[in-house]
Design a protein around this motif. Structure first.
Motif, PDB file in Angstrom:
ATOM      1  N   PHE A  36       0.241  -2.769  79.580  1.00  0.00           N
ATOM      2  CA  PHE A  36       0.394  -2.287  80.938  1.00  0.00           C
ATOM      3  C   PHE A  36      -0.320  -3.207  81.928  1.00  0.00           C
ATOM      4  O   PHE A  36       0.260  -3.662  82.914  1.00  0.00           O
ATOM      5  CB  PHE A  36      -0.150  -0.860  81.032  1.00  0.00           C
ATOM      6  CG  PHE A  36       0.215  -0.171  82.290  1.00  0.00           C
ATOM      7  CD1 PHE A  36       1.512   0.274  82.506  1.00  0.00           C
ATOM      8  CD2 PHE A  36      -0.725   0.028  83.294  1.00  0.00           C
ATOM      9  CE1 PHE A  36       1.866   0.901  83.680  1.00  0.00           C
ATOM     10  CE2 PHE A  36      -0.379   0.651  84.468  1.00  0.00           C
ATOM     11  CZ  PHE A  36       0.916   1.091  84.663  1.00  0.00           C
ATOM     12  N   ILE A  37      -1.589  -3.507  81.615  1.00  0.00           N
ATOM     13  CA  ILE A  37      -2.369  -4.361  82.518  1.00  0.00           C
ATOM     14  C   ILE A  37      -1.788  -5.769  82.547  1.00  0.00           C
ATOM     15  O   ILE A  37      -1.600  -6.373  83.623  1.00  0.00           O
ATOM     16  CB  ILE A  37      -3.850  -4.373  82.070  1.00  0.00           C
ATOM     17  CG1 ILE A  37      -4.431  -2.967  82.233  1.00  0.00           C
ATOM     18  CG2 ILE A  37      -4.648  -5.390  82.848  1.00  0.00           C
ATOM     19  CD1 ILE A  37      -5.833  -2.808  81.707  1.00  0.00           C
ATOM     20  N   LEU A  40       1.213  -5.837  84.653  1.00  0.00           N
ATOM     21  CA  LEU A  40       0.919  -5.799  86.085  1.00  0.00           C
ATOM     22  C   LEU A  40       0.537  -7.178  86.599  1.00  0.00           C
ATOM     23  O   LEU A  40       0.983  -7.605  87.672  1.00  0.00           O
ATOM     24  CB  LEU A  40      -0.210  -4.801  86.365  1.00  0.00           C
ATOM     25  CG  LEU A  40       0.155  -3.318  86.250  1.00  0.00           C
ATOM     26  CD1 LEU A  40      -1.087  -2.451  86.391  1.00  0.00           C
ATOM     27  CD2 LEU A  40       1.166  -2.933  87.308  1.00  0.00           C
ATOM     28  N   VAL A  41      -0.294  -7.898  85.822  1.00  0.00           N
ATOM     29  CA  VAL A  41      -0.691  -9.246  86.256  1.00  0.00           C
ATOM     30  C   VAL A  41       0.529 -10.158  86.275  1.00  0.00           C
ATOM     31  O   VAL A  41       0.744 -10.923  87.234  1.00  0.00           O
ATOM     32  CB  VAL A  41      -1.787  -9.815  85.335  1.00  0.00           C
ATOM     33  CG1 VAL A  41      -2.074 -11.269  85.694  1.00  0.00           C
ATOM     34  CG2 VAL A  41      -3.047  -8.988  85.442  1.00  0.00           C
ATOM     35  N   ALA A  43       3.643  -9.299  86.673  1.00  0.00           N
ATOM     36  CA  ALA A  43       4.460  -8.928  87.828  1.00  0.00           C
ATOM     37  C   ALA A  43       3.838  -9.464  89.100  1.00  0.00           C
ATOM     38  O   ALA A  43       4.537  -9.936  90.004  1.00  0.00           O
ATOM     39  CB  ALA A  43       4.592  -7.406  87.879  1.00  0.00           C
ATOM     40  N   GLY A  44       2.486  -9.411  89.166  1.00  0.00           N
ATOM     41  CA  GLY A  44       1.798  -9.945  90.346  1.00  0.00           C
ATOM     42  C   GLY A  44       2.096 -11.427  90.525  1.00  0.00           C
ATOM     43  O   GLY A  44       2.312 -11.896  91.645  1.00  0.00           O
ATOM     44  N   THR A  47       5.496 -11.760  91.929  1.00  0.00           N
ATOM     45  CA  THR A  47       5.502 -11.257  93.296  1.00  0.00           C
ATOM     46  C   THR A  47       4.954 -12.326  94.252  1.00  0.00           C
ATOM     47  O   THR A  47       5.522 -12.590  95.306  1.00  0.00           O
ATOM     48  CB  THR A  47       4.636  -9.994  93.385  1.00  0.00           C
ATOM     49  OG1 THR A  47       5.075  -9.077  92.387  1.00  0.00           O
ATOM     50  CG2 THR A  47       4.743  -9.359  94.745  1.00  0.00           C
ATOM     51  N   ILE A  51       6.885 -14.125  97.344  1.00  0.00           N
ATOM     52  CA  ILE A  51       6.419 -14.145  98.729  1.00  0.00           C
ATOM     53  C   ILE A  51       6.369 -15.594  99.234  1.00  0.00           C
ATOM     54  O   ILE A  51       6.773 -15.888 100.359  1.00  0.00           O
ATOM     55  CB  ILE A  51       5.028 -13.480  98.838  1.00  0.00           C
ATOM     56  CG1 ILE A  51       5.158 -11.982  98.562  1.00  0.00           C
ATOM     57  CG2 ILE A  51       4.411 -13.716 100.215  1.00  0.00           C
ATOM     58  CD1 ILE A  51       3.840 -11.251  98.490  1.00  0.00           C
ATOM     59  N   PHE A 125      10.240  -3.590  86.158  1.00  0.00           N
ATOM     60  CA  PHE A 125      10.246  -2.570  87.205  1.00  0.00           C
ATOM     61  C   PHE A 125       9.755  -3.150  88.530  1.00  0.00           C
ATOM     62  O   PHE A 125      10.431  -3.074  89.550  1.00  0.00           O
ATOM     63  CB  PHE A 125       9.355  -1.407  86.771  1.00  0.00           C
ATOM     64  CG  PHE A 125       8.982  -0.470  87.886  1.00  0.00           C
ATOM     65  CD1 PHE A 125       9.927   0.392  88.416  1.00  0.00           C
ATOM     66  CD2 PHE A 125       7.695  -0.447  88.402  1.00  0.00           C
ATOM     67  CE1 PHE A 125       9.598   1.255  89.433  1.00  0.00           C
ATOM     68  CE2 PHE A 125       7.357   0.412  89.430  1.00  0.00           C
ATOM     69  CZ  PHE A 125       8.307   1.261  89.948  1.00  0.00           C
ATOM     70  N   ILE A 126       8.568  -3.788  88.497  1.00  0.00           N
ATOM     71  CA  ILE A 126       7.990  -4.247  89.765  1.00  0.00           C
ATOM     72  C   ILE A 126       8.835  -5.365  90.367  1.00  0.00           C
ATOM     73  O   ILE A 126       9.137  -5.354  91.568  1.00  0.00           O
ATOM     74  CB  ILE A 126       6.523  -4.683  89.559  1.00  0.00           C
ATOM     75  CG1 ILE A 126       5.707  -3.436  89.238  1.00  0.00           C
ATOM     76  CG2 ILE A 126       5.980  -5.377  90.800  1.00  0.00           C
ATOM     77  CD1 ILE A 126       4.299  -3.709  88.831  1.00  0.00           C
ATOM     78  N   VAL A 129      11.957  -3.976  91.969  1.00  0.00           N
ATOM     79  CA  VAL A 129      11.712  -3.330  93.261  1.00  0.00           C
ATOM     80  C   VAL A 129      11.428  -4.373  94.333  1.00  0.00           C
ATOM     81  O   VAL A 129      11.969  -4.304  95.442  1.00  0.00           O
ATOM     82  CB  VAL A 129      10.542  -2.329  93.132  1.00  0.00           C
ATOM     83  CG1 VAL A 129      10.179  -1.761  94.486  1.00  0.00           C
ATOM     84  CG2 VAL A 129      10.905  -1.214  92.172  1.00  0.00           C
ATOM     85  N   ILE A 130      10.592  -5.387  93.990  1.00  0.00           N
ATOM     86  CA  ILE A 130      10.268  -6.427  94.976  1.00  0.00           C
ATOM     87  C   ILE A 130      11.546  -7.161  95.404  1.00  0.00           C
ATOM     88  O   ILE A 130      11.790  -7.361  96.599  1.00  0.00           O
ATOM     89  CB  ILE A 130       9.270  -7.436  94.357  1.00  0.00           C
ATOM     90  CG1 ILE A 130       7.973  -6.744  93.985  1.00  0.00           C
ATOM     91  CG2 ILE A 130       9.047  -8.618  95.295  1.00  0.00           C
ATOM     92  CD1 ILE A 130       6.923  -6.733  95.037  1.00  0.00           C
TER      93      ILE A 130
END
Lengths: 140, 775
Positions: A36-37, A40-41, A43-44, A47, A51, A125-126, A129-130
């Motif tokens: 999970f963690i 998240l990283v 996905a970060g 992301t 950007i 998922f992330i 969405v982004i």
């Protein structure tokens, strides 16, 4: 976003971030971290790239459609659950394989496959969405 | 038997690819599957005829208090149903190939019809109550797909939903009945349950069990007042109507009651309910069939009548009734299957099913005409056809009813008069008389479409003339299974000059007379009113209920989900406040003993930061960006608290989620206009009071919870077991991926669904953006 600083830093950071997410993922069973963690990283990282360089460029380096990532992730969860069933155990029983590789022990297991599934679903998922939010002009 | 059903399911899923290989010949190839299953079941016939039964069992789900076995039980009753399902199924697969030839959804038809065939075989062969229910629901589901085959037509979709809702609600009732029955007797296998009849009948829940099981059976088998869905289901393509809505699925209710007759039957309640609903259904629907001119509607109502007859026989519960039931089911499957297929053939070749627009087709479609004529003679119960034997025994059984024989026989004769007339209509009107100009130029159907009807029709003659071919080998074991003990009898065409023969002659004369005056009768006011009351009105009631339900759902959605976020929050907060607050005050009461001795300076600093950012939110809360950043600070503050108390995983997750949330929310909020205050001063005060109360309650709750000594049993267990059992030192991760992996799986699925939903909502609702999605 047109910013030289952001572009340069992102180029330098993206690899480090992805590696860091994998690092967090692999150490997760014994030290803080996990699918999970790590997800998240990961996905970060994408992301940040989205950007800095836009989603088209991110799709290119990601190669796989985020929804496909989610699908592969869910499939991994199910597969990790089904493997023990072929050995006569209930769904999702942990199965382990210990290998000696170059003097160090490598642990392979169905919980690892499960965690890969979690990782992929979180990233998918992330990023999905982004991408949707970045690409579609929302109007109210 | 598991292998047969499994093979059918697997072939069904492969059907679209098989179709790609064989194209037009697929029907002939796929028909081998039901044919093979038919022969396989046939091979058990000698053993069954000798009085044996066969059980095969594989454990499927095993739990402490009960097991669900994939057990199969073959006796006379299930053998006959199995033979009907696979035998007629063979013809239907062939027939469908001809009927839907050129239809782009033909592979889908093969897929669904084979899935249905497997499910239906499962219903009749399964031994375990729960697996019967699962297969039962599968037939409802596959029939939904098949009725809605022409999914572009609204009428088809509506009919499919109607059939699904009616049989689905009945299915729920059935599940309740089966569970009650299982716990009442302790037996989950039907084969074992058959010996427990006395326990069930004397159980205090007997009435509840009976009513629930009847709820399932009556809806499935279209008994009054649920009869309306079956004629509605005629929106399906004709192969489907011939198979599901005459030969097989609608008989599932009959099968179930016949199967459970030794368990639930032999009581007055059973006789009154099953016999009563059966006789009412047969009377009402027999005459309804004469109020239509559409071949399929006429046949549909005559099918409802036949189902009513079967229910009546099960209700009568005498030895003779069991014999009648066995013969009637077989003869009905043969003649009605044939007639439906011919009706579809007429529709296919002549372009209409309206008997008023048809005539003189016998020269153009000779084979269909012969098949239809023989089948209709059997339906009308004319010697020497098999249907005659069936009707004779039905009359005999009604005459010897233990309760109200005069009523039963009168109603049966009155209903059969209508069926004789209906038989005449479906064969004389289209095939005889003057040749009529039809929408399409008619010619004989292709062989795949006439082979089924002609074989079934010829068999109706053969079994009628030579009844010994089926009596000892099939009919006697069937009657024995329904009766509960082996029976011994034989069938014959000629019973002598007795009461049933006289009644048959009366029926025939009455039926032919009714046929003569049909044109006038159909258009008469009483018939129109009759149709209105018994055919239209139940549909209107159904529509009213469905629309009422939708209206209620819409109303409560408008109230609860009015689109204003602050309203949702108020609802959630107030509900939590009332529910938790009530339990809290009544169960534990307020405990006020805050202990500040362990609080360090950095705890104070963090708390002040968190509360401070809340203050910023409130003070400068008219810019969304300020609010988000302030909320972010609260989140980071919390993660620091986690970290100080040793929850590293939690802290990392919190930091990452907080960061990504801020990015996501900013991406959305860039596009959102400035905050406009829409609330009045009164509601602002109200919201403030609610917010403060909720916060106060949480504080008190935490104080109360921490006052209770902490039980470390679970956390100690995980700490100890983590490495030996799951080879990991990080307890959090071990719990996530191993100890409680099923929970995680559920959560990840939620994440996946949420991702898909966001993606679909944003990307696919906009015109012009759909092309990009395919990348």
């Amino acid at each position: 976003m047109q910013s030289l600083i952001l572009h340069t830093t992102t180029r330098m950071m993206i690899g480090v971030l992805v590696l860091f997410s994998l690092f967090l993922f692999f150490r997760g069973h014994d030290e803080p971290g996990g699918g999970f963690i790590g997800g998240l990283v990961g996905a970060g990282a994408f992301t940040l790239y989205a950007i800095a360089f836009g989603t088209a460029a991110t799709r290119k380096i990601l190669r796989i459609h985020p929804i496909t990532l989610i699908a592969i992730g869910l499939a991994s969860l199910v597969i990790s659950g089904l493997i023990p069933m072929f050995m006569g155990d209930p769904f999702l029983t942990g199965k382990w394989l210990f290998l000696e590789l170059g003097g160090s022990e490598v642990k392979l297991s169905t919980p690892l496959i499960f965690d890969i599934g979690v990782y992929l679903c979180v990233v998918g998922f992330i990023v999905a969405v982004i991408f949707s939010l970045e690409e579609e002009p929302l109007t109210f | 038997m598991l292998i047969v059903i499994g093979l059918i399911f697997v072939t069904a899923l492969l059907a679209p690819w098989i179709f790609k290989l064989f194209r037009e010949k697929t029907g002939w190839i796929l028909a081998l599957l039901p044919l093979g299953s038919f022969l396989y079941l046939l091979s058990f016939m000698p053993e069954i005829a000798a009085g044996g039964t066969i059980t095969q069992s594989t454990t499927w789900v095993s739990m402490e208090f009960f097991e669900v076995n994939l057990a199969f039980y073959l006796d006379g009753l299930s053998l006959m149903f199995g033979l009907i399902i696979t035998g007629i199924g063979t013809f239907i697969v062939l027939y469908g190939a001809g009927y839907l030839s050129g239809n782009e959804y033909l592979p889908r038809f093969y897929l669904a019809i084979l899935l249905f065939m497997g499910s239906m075989l499962g219903v009749v062969l399964a031994d375990n109550l729960i697996s019967i229910f699962v297969f039962w629901e599968l037939t409802s589901f596959t029939s939904y797909l098949l009725i809605g085959f022409n999914h572009e037509q609204e009428a088809s979709r509506k009919a499919a939903l109607q059939a699904l809702l009616v049989t689905g609600i009945g299915g729920l009732a059935l599940l309740g009945g089966m569970v009650l029955m299982g716990f009442a007797s302790g037996q989950w296998e039907v084969s074992a349950l058959l010996n427990e009849g006395d326990i069930i009948r004397e159980h205090p829940h007997y009435l509840a069990i009976l009513l629930l099981v009847l709820g399932g059976a009556f809806t499935k088998s279209a008994q009054f007042p649920f009869h309306f869905w079956l004629p509605g289901a005629m929106a399906a393509p004709t192969p489907v109507s011939a198979y599901l809505h005459s030969a097989t699925m609608v008989k599932a209710g009959v099968y179930l009651l016949a199967r459970l007759h030794p368990v639930l039957g032999f009581t007055d309640t059973w006789m009154i309910l099953v016999g009563g609903f059966g006789v009412v259904t047969l009377l009402i629907s027999a005459w309804l069939s004469l109020s239509f001119t559409d071949l399929k509607q006429i046949l549909a109502y005559s099918t409802v009548m036949a189902l009513g007859t079967m229910m009546m026989l099960i209700g009568l519960g005498t030895e003779l009734a069991m014999q009648g039931l066995a013969v009637y089911i077989l003869s009905h499957a043969m003649y009605k299957g044939a007639l439906f297929m011919v009706a579809g053939g007429i529709d296919h070749e002549a372009g209409t099913r309206d008997v008023l627009k048809l005539g003189g087709l016998r020269k153009l479609m000779p084979i269909s005409a012969v098949a239809a004529a023989l089948a209709a003679l059997s339906m009308a119960g004319i010697p020497p056809l098999f249907g005659f034997i069936a009707k004779e025994i039905v009359y005999e059984a009604a005459l010897e009813a233990t309760l109200l024989p005069v009523l039963f026989i009168t109603l049966a004769v009155v209903a059969n008069i209508a069926i004789v007339a209906a038989s005449a209509i479906v064969v004389i009107r289209p095939f005889f008389g003057k040749q009529v100009e039809t929408p399409k130029k008619a010619h004989e159907t292709p062989p795949s479409m006439w082979i089924g009807p002609i074989i079934l029709a010829v068999l109706s003659v053969v079994f009628g003339v030579l009844p010994f071919l089926v009596d000892k080998s099939l009919i006697v074991p069937v009657a024995g299974s329904v009766w509960g003990e082996p029976l011994d009898f034989y069938l014959s065409l000629w019973h002598g000059f007795n009461m049933p023969l006289m009644l048959s002659l009366l029926t025939l004369a009455g039926g032919l007379l009714t046929y003569r005056i049909w044109d006038g009768l159909r258009e008469s006011a009483p018939m129109k009113g009759y149709q209105m009351v018994f055919a239209r009105f139940p549909v209107n009631v159904y529509d009213g209920l469905v629309n009422g339900m939708l209206g209620l759902a819409g109303w409560q959605t408008r109230i609860l989900q009015n689109g204003l976020m602050s309203n949702y929050l108020v609802t959630i907060m107030v509900t939590a406040l009332v529910a938790i607050g009530y339990t809290f005050l009544t169960q534990s009461g307020i405990i006020w003993n805050p202990d500040f001795s362990n609080v360090h300076v950095y705890d104070w600093a963090l708390s002040i930061t968190i509360v401070g950012s809340l203050g910023i939110m409130l003070a400068f809360g008219n810019s969304r960006l300020t609010i988000i950043v302030a909320a972010g600070i609260i989140g980071y503050g919390l993660s620091l608290i986690y970290l100080m108390h040793g929850a590293a995983d939690l802290a990392m997750t919190q930091v990452l989620v907080e960061t990504l949330t801020v990015i996501l929310v900013v991406l959305v909020l860039i596009h959102v206009p400035k905050i406009k205050e829409v609330r009045s001063g009164v509601s602002r005060t109200r919201d403030g009071v609610i917010a403060i109360s909720a916060g106060l309650m949480m504080t008190l709750l935490i104080l109360a919870v921490t006052a209770v000594p902490f039980d470390a049993f679970i956390s100690e267990y995980y700490a100890e077991a983590s490495y030996p059992l799951a080879h990991g030192r990080n307890i959090v991760n071990v719990i996530l991926v191993d100890f409680r992996a099923l929970d995680t799986m559920g959560e990840v699925v939620v994440v996946a669904i949420a991702g898909l939903a966001v993606y679909a909502l944003i990307k696919m609702t906009r015109p012009g953006s759909s092309k990009e999605n395919k990348s």
